[in-house]
Design a protein around this motif. Structure first.
Motif, PDB file in Angstrom:
ATOM      1  N   ILE A 107       6.788   5.638   7.985  1.00  0.00           N
ATOM      2  CA  ILE A 107       5.465   5.265   8.520  1.00  0.00           C
ATOM      3  C   ILE A 107       4.562   5.665   7.474  1.00  0.00           C
ATOM      4  O   ILE A 107       4.761   6.906   6.653  1.00  0.00           O
ATOM      5  CB  ILE A 107       5.214   6.274   9.807  1.00  0.00           C
ATOM      6  N   ILE A 108       3.739   4.784   6.829  1.00  0.00           N
ATOM      7  CA  ILE A 108       2.729   4.836   5.887  1.00  0.00           C
ATOM      8  C   ILE A 108       1.315   5.122   6.582  1.00  0.00           C
ATOM      9  O   ILE A 108       0.839   4.084   7.365  1.00  0.00           O
ATOM     10  CB  ILE A 108       2.776   3.953   4.845  1.00  0.00           C
ATOM     11  N   ASN A 109       0.682   6.120   6.322  1.00  0.00           N
ATOM     12  CA  ASN A 109      -0.998   6.406   6.923  1.00  0.00           C
ATOM     13  C   ASN A 109      -1.710   6.285   5.572  1.00  0.00           C
ATOM     14  O   ASN A 109      -1.493   6.906   4.463  1.00  0.00           O
ATOM     15  CB  ASN A 109      -0.727   7.847   7.493  1.00  0.00           C
ATOM     16  N   ALA A 110      -2.752   5.178   5.760  1.00  0.00           N
ATOM     17  CA  ALA A 110      -3.747   5.058   4.599  1.00  0.00           C
ATOM     18  C   ALA A 110      -5.091   5.076   5.341  1.00  0.00           C
ATOM     19  O   ALA A 110      -5.153   4.777   6.738  1.00  0.00           O
ATOM     20  CB  ALA A 110      -3.371   3.890   4.084  1.00  0.00           C
ATOM     21  N   GLY A 111      -5.976   5.421   4.507  1.00  0.00           N
ATOM     22  CA  GLY A 111      -7.412   5.636   4.751  1.00  0.00           C
ATOM     23  C   GLY A 111      -8.294   6.046   3.604  1.00  0.00           C
ATOM     24  O   GLY A 111      -7.718   5.812   2.573  1.00  0.00           O
ATOM     25  N   VAL A 112      -9.385   6.886   3.699  1.00  0.00           N
ATOM     26  CA  VAL A 112     -10.158   7.310   2.883  1.00  0.00           C
ATOM     27  C   VAL A 112     -10.375   8.718   3.236  1.00  0.00           C
ATOM     28  O   VAL A 112     -10.502   9.381   4.338  1.00  0.00           O
ATOM     29  CB  VAL A 112     -11.664   6.563   3.195  1.00  0.00           C
ATOM     30  N   LYS A 113     -10.221   9.416   2.096  1.00  0.00           N
ATOM     31  CA  LYS A 113     -10.494  10.885   2.065  1.00  0.00           C
ATOM     32  C   LYS A 113     -12.172  11.266   2.016  1.00  0.00           C
ATOM     33  O   LYS A 113     -12.825  10.609   1.355  1.00  0.00           O
ATOM     34  CB  LYS A 113      -9.781  11.732   0.901  1.00  0.00           C
ATOM     35  N   PRO A 114     -12.465  12.333   2.832  1.00  0.00           N
ATOM     36  CA  PRO A 114     -13.943  12.542   2.740  1.00  0.00           C
ATOM     37  C   PRO A 114     -14.611  12.723   1.214  1.00  0.00           C
ATOM     38  O   PRO A 114     -15.587  12.618   0.868  1.00  0.00           O
ATOM     39  CB  PRO A 114     -13.982  13.858   3.591  1.00  0.00           C
ATOM     40  N   CYS A 134      -9.890   3.787  -1.416  1.00  0.00           N
ATOM     41  CA  CYS A 134      -8.726   3.942  -0.330  1.00  0.00           C
ATOM     42  C   CYS A 134      -7.461   4.043  -0.670  1.00  0.00           C
ATOM     43  O   CYS A 134      -7.147   3.769  -1.942  1.00  0.00           O
ATOM     44  CB  CYS A 134      -8.744   2.625   0.665  1.00  0.00           C
ATOM     45  N   SER A 135      -6.822   4.917   0.099  1.00  0.00           N
ATOM     46  CA  SER A 135      -5.570   5.502  -0.650  1.00  0.00           C
ATOM     47  C   SER A 135      -4.616   5.824   0.367  1.00  0.00           C
ATOM     48  O   SER A 135      -4.984   5.889   1.740  1.00  0.00           O
ATOM     49  CB  SER A 135      -5.706   6.928  -1.384  1.00  0.00           C
ATOM     50  N   ILE A 136      -3.191   5.879   0.023  1.00  0.00           N
ATOM     51  CA  ILE A 136      -2.197   6.507   0.822  1.00  0.00           C
ATOM     52  C   ILE A 136      -2.361   7.904   1.141  1.00  0.00           C
ATOM     53  O   ILE A 136      -2.362   8.832   0.193  1.00  0.00           O
ATOM     54  CB  ILE A 136      -0.856   6.320   0.334  1.00  0.00           C
ATOM     55  N   LEU A 137      -2.398   8.309   2.451  1.00  0.00           N
ATOM     56  CA  LEU A 137      -2.756   9.507   2.992  1.00  0.00           C
ATOM     57  C   LEU A 137      -1.275  10.325   2.927  1.00  0.00           C
ATOM     58  O   LEU A 137      -1.282  11.674   2.673  1.00  0.00           O
ATOM     59  CB  LEU A 137      -3.488   9.717   4.011  1.00  0.00           C
ATOM     60  N   ASP A 138      -0.526   9.707   3.733  1.00  0.00           N
ATOM     61  CA  ASP A 138       0.916  10.393   4.036  1.00  0.00           C
ATOM     62  C   ASP A 138       1.959   9.054   4.209  1.00  0.00           C
ATOM     63  O   ASP A 138       1.808   8.019   4.533  1.00  0.00           O
ATOM     64  CB  ASP A 138       0.909  10.929   5.456  1.00  0.00           C
ATOM     65  N   HIS A 139       3.067   9.522   4.071  1.00  0.00           N
ATOM     66  CA  HIS A 139       4.315   8.608   3.967  1.00  0.00           C
ATOM     67  C   HIS A 139       5.540   9.296   4.411  1.00  0.00           C
ATOM     68  O   HIS A 139       5.880  10.290   3.598  1.00  0.00           O
ATOM     69  CB  HIS A 139       4.592   8.168   2.598  1.00  0.00           C
ATOM     70  N   TYR A 140       5.772   9.175   5.635  1.00  0.00           N
ATOM     71  CA  TYR A 140       6.852   9.855   6.258  1.00  0.00           C
ATOM     72  C   TYR A 140       8.250   9.145   6.394  1.00  0.00           C
ATOM     73  O   TYR A 140       8.250   7.922   6.775  1.00  0.00           O
ATOM     74  CB  TYR A 140       6.668  10.381   7.903  1.00  0.00           C
ATOM     75  N   ILE A 141       9.237   9.627   6.194  1.00  0.00           N
ATOM     76  CA  ILE A 141      10.645   9.207   6.460  1.00  0.00           C
ATOM     77  C   ILE A 141      11.364  10.006   7.444  1.00  0.00           C
ATOM     78  O   ILE A 141      11.407  11.135   7.526  1.00  0.00           O
ATOM     79  CB  ILE A 141      11.434   9.158   5.001  1.00  0.00           C
ATOM     80  N   ASP A 142      11.969   8.978   8.362  1.00  0.00           N
ATOM     81  CA  ASP A 142      12.703   9.793   9.563  1.00  0.00           C
ATOM     82  C   ASP A 142      14.144  10.092   9.025  1.00  0.00           C
ATOM     83  O   ASP A 142      15.034   9.248   8.791  1.00  0.00           O
ATOM     84  CB  ASP A 142      12.687   8.460  10.789  1.00  0.00           C
ATOM     85  N   ASP A 143      13.918  11.319   8.591  1.00  0.00           N
ATOM     86  CA  ASP A 143      15.312  11.884   8.037  1.00  0.00           C
ATOM     87  C   ASP A 143      16.566  11.898   8.799  1.00  0.00           C
ATOM     88  O   ASP A 143      17.698  11.639   8.431  1.00  0.00           O
ATOM     89  CB  ASP A 143      15.151  13.209   7.442  1.00  0.00           C
ATOM     90  N   GLU A 144      16.372  11.801  10.287  1.00  0.00           N
ATOM     91  CA  GLU A 144      17.527  11.904  11.188  1.00  0.00           C
ATOM     92  C   GLU A 144      17.898  10.338  11.413  1.00  0.00           C
ATOM     93  O   GLU A 144      18.881  10.278  12.038  1.00  0.00           O
ATOM     94  CB  GLU A 144      16.958  12.390  12.422  1.00  0.00           C
ATOM     95  N   ASN A 145      17.557   9.420  10.867  1.00  0.00           N
ATOM     96  CA  ASN A 145      17.900   7.901  11.158  1.00  0.00           C
ATOM     97  C   ASN A 145      17.978   7.005   9.627  1.00  0.00           C
ATOM     98  O   ASN A 145      17.502   6.140   9.566  1.00  0.00           O
ATOM     99  CB  ASN A 145      16.837   7.338  11.808  1.00  0.00           C
ATOM    100  N   GLU A 174       8.243   3.069  -4.312  1.00  0.00           N
ATOM    101  CA  GLU A 174       8.393   1.476  -4.637  1.00  0.00           C
ATOM    102  C   GLU A 174       8.024   0.642  -3.190  1.00  0.00           C
ATOM    103  O   GLU A 174       7.458  -0.489  -3.480  1.00  0.00           O
ATOM    104  CB  GLU A 174      10.055   1.207  -4.498  1.00  0.00           C
ATOM    105  N   TYR A 175       8.049   1.368  -1.989  1.00  0.00           N
ATOM    106  CA  TYR A 175       7.706   0.331  -0.853  1.00  0.00           C
ATOM    107  C   TYR A 175       6.138   0.461  -0.727  1.00  0.00           C
ATOM    108  O   TYR A 175       5.604  -0.382  -0.340  1.00  0.00           O
ATOM    109  CB  TYR A 175       8.291   1.115   0.531  1.00  0.00           C
ATOM    110  N   GLU A 176       5.792   1.680  -1.004  1.00  0.00           N
ATOM    111  CA  GLU A 176       3.930   1.752  -1.086  1.00  0.00           C
ATOM    112  C   GLU A 176       3.359   0.627  -1.993  1.00  0.00           C
ATOM    113  O   GLU A 176       2.385   0.209  -1.849  1.00  0.00           O
ATOM    114  CB  GLU A 176       3.738   3.113  -1.555  1.00  0.00           C
ATOM    115  N   SER A 177       4.113   0.578  -3.127  1.00  0.00           N
ATOM    116  CA  SER A 177       3.705  -0.503  -4.145  1.00  0.00           C
ATOM    117  C   SER A 177       3.586  -1.959  -3.552  1.00  0.00           C
ATOM    118  O   SER A 177       2.729  -2.869  -3.511  1.00  0.00           O
ATOM    119  CB  SER A 177       4.398  -0.387  -5.547  1.00  0.00           C
ATOM    120  N   LYS A 178       4.866  -2.201  -2.600  1.00  0.00           N
ATOM    121  CA  LYS A 178       5.141  -3.303  -2.154  1.00  0.00           C
ATOM    122  C   LYS A 178       3.934  -3.520  -1.027  1.00  0.00           C
ATOM    123  O   LYS A 178       3.361  -4.681  -1.180  1.00  0.00           O
ATOM    124  CB  LYS A 178       6.462  -3.395  -1.468  1.00  0.00           C
TER     125      LYS A 178
END
Length: 213
Positions: A107-114, A134-145, A174-178
């Motif tokens: 899951i990639i979360n993107a937006g604007v920082k204050p 605008c930038s990538i704020l968070d990028h989560y990987i589901d480690d259990e899957n 790599e996926y963020e760049s994509k």
């Protein structure tokens, strides 16, 4: 004893006339009061009111709340084929090659920082804002899957699960760049601009200008 009826009628007429004058005076005073009240109300309404958000700190608080609600999420599934071998001085060592396929979700979360927002001008019902990026704020990987397929080990170089997890940061970049190349940030910009304009109009601004640096 005789009573002068004419005098009684005359006195009664004077009393009635005085009462009418008092009532008329009360009506006039009431009318003057209503006119004065209406005049004050109209003047108050027409008088330019001071914008309670003229302080940029209050505006930025409103903007921050809007940004928190406007984080854009990008859910994805990805498959990566990995091939590795050991090498010395860029020379591959025979019989050390290994390969595997990774399947995972993110899951990639993107937006604007204050801190990336600047209020250029703020006057009465008009405001101008510049967004630096605008930038990538968070990028989560589901480690259990995270799943490994087609694992091929060599005698001297076996697949290590911990190594796979350590390599995930590279796959994330790599996926963020994509997704950025595919126009994800354009969607973030459009959504952010719409959300900020709506929030600022709701607190009283009529002319809202948002630009991206």
């Amino acid at each position: 004893m005789l009573i002068n009826n004419r005098n009684i009628i005359s006195k009664g007429g004077n009393v009635l006339l005085q009462k009418r004058k008092k009532i008329k005076k009360v009506y006039i005073l009431l009318l003057i009061f209503i006119i004065a009240l209406a005049t004050c109300y109209i003047i108050f309404k027409l008088k330019p009111q001071k914008n309670e958000y003229s302080d940029n700190t209050k505006v930025l608080d409103t903007i921050t709340q809007a940004l928190d609600l406007n984080t854009i999420k990008y859910n994805y599934n990805n498959i990566v084929t990995v091939k590795k071998d050991l090498s010395i001085m860029d020379i591959k060592i025979p019989f050390t090659n290994k390969s595997f396929v990774i399947k995972y979700s993110g899951i990639i979360n993107a937006g604007v920082k204050p801190e990336d927002i600047e209020v250029l001008s703020n006057k009465e019902d008009s405001i101008s804002i510049e967004i630096k990026k605008c930038s990538i704020l968070d990028h989560y990987i589901d480690d259990e899957n995270i799943y490994l397929y087609d694992v091929k080990n060599s005698i001297f170089n076996k697949v290590d699960t911990q190594e796979v997890f350590e390599d995930m940061s590279k796959y994330k970049k790599e996926y963020e760049s994509k997704v950025i190349e595919e126009g994800f940030m354009d969607e973030v910009k459009s959504s952010t601009e719409s959300s900020l304009k709506s929030s600022l109009i709701n607190i009283g601004y009529k002319d809202v200008k948002i630009t991206f640096k």
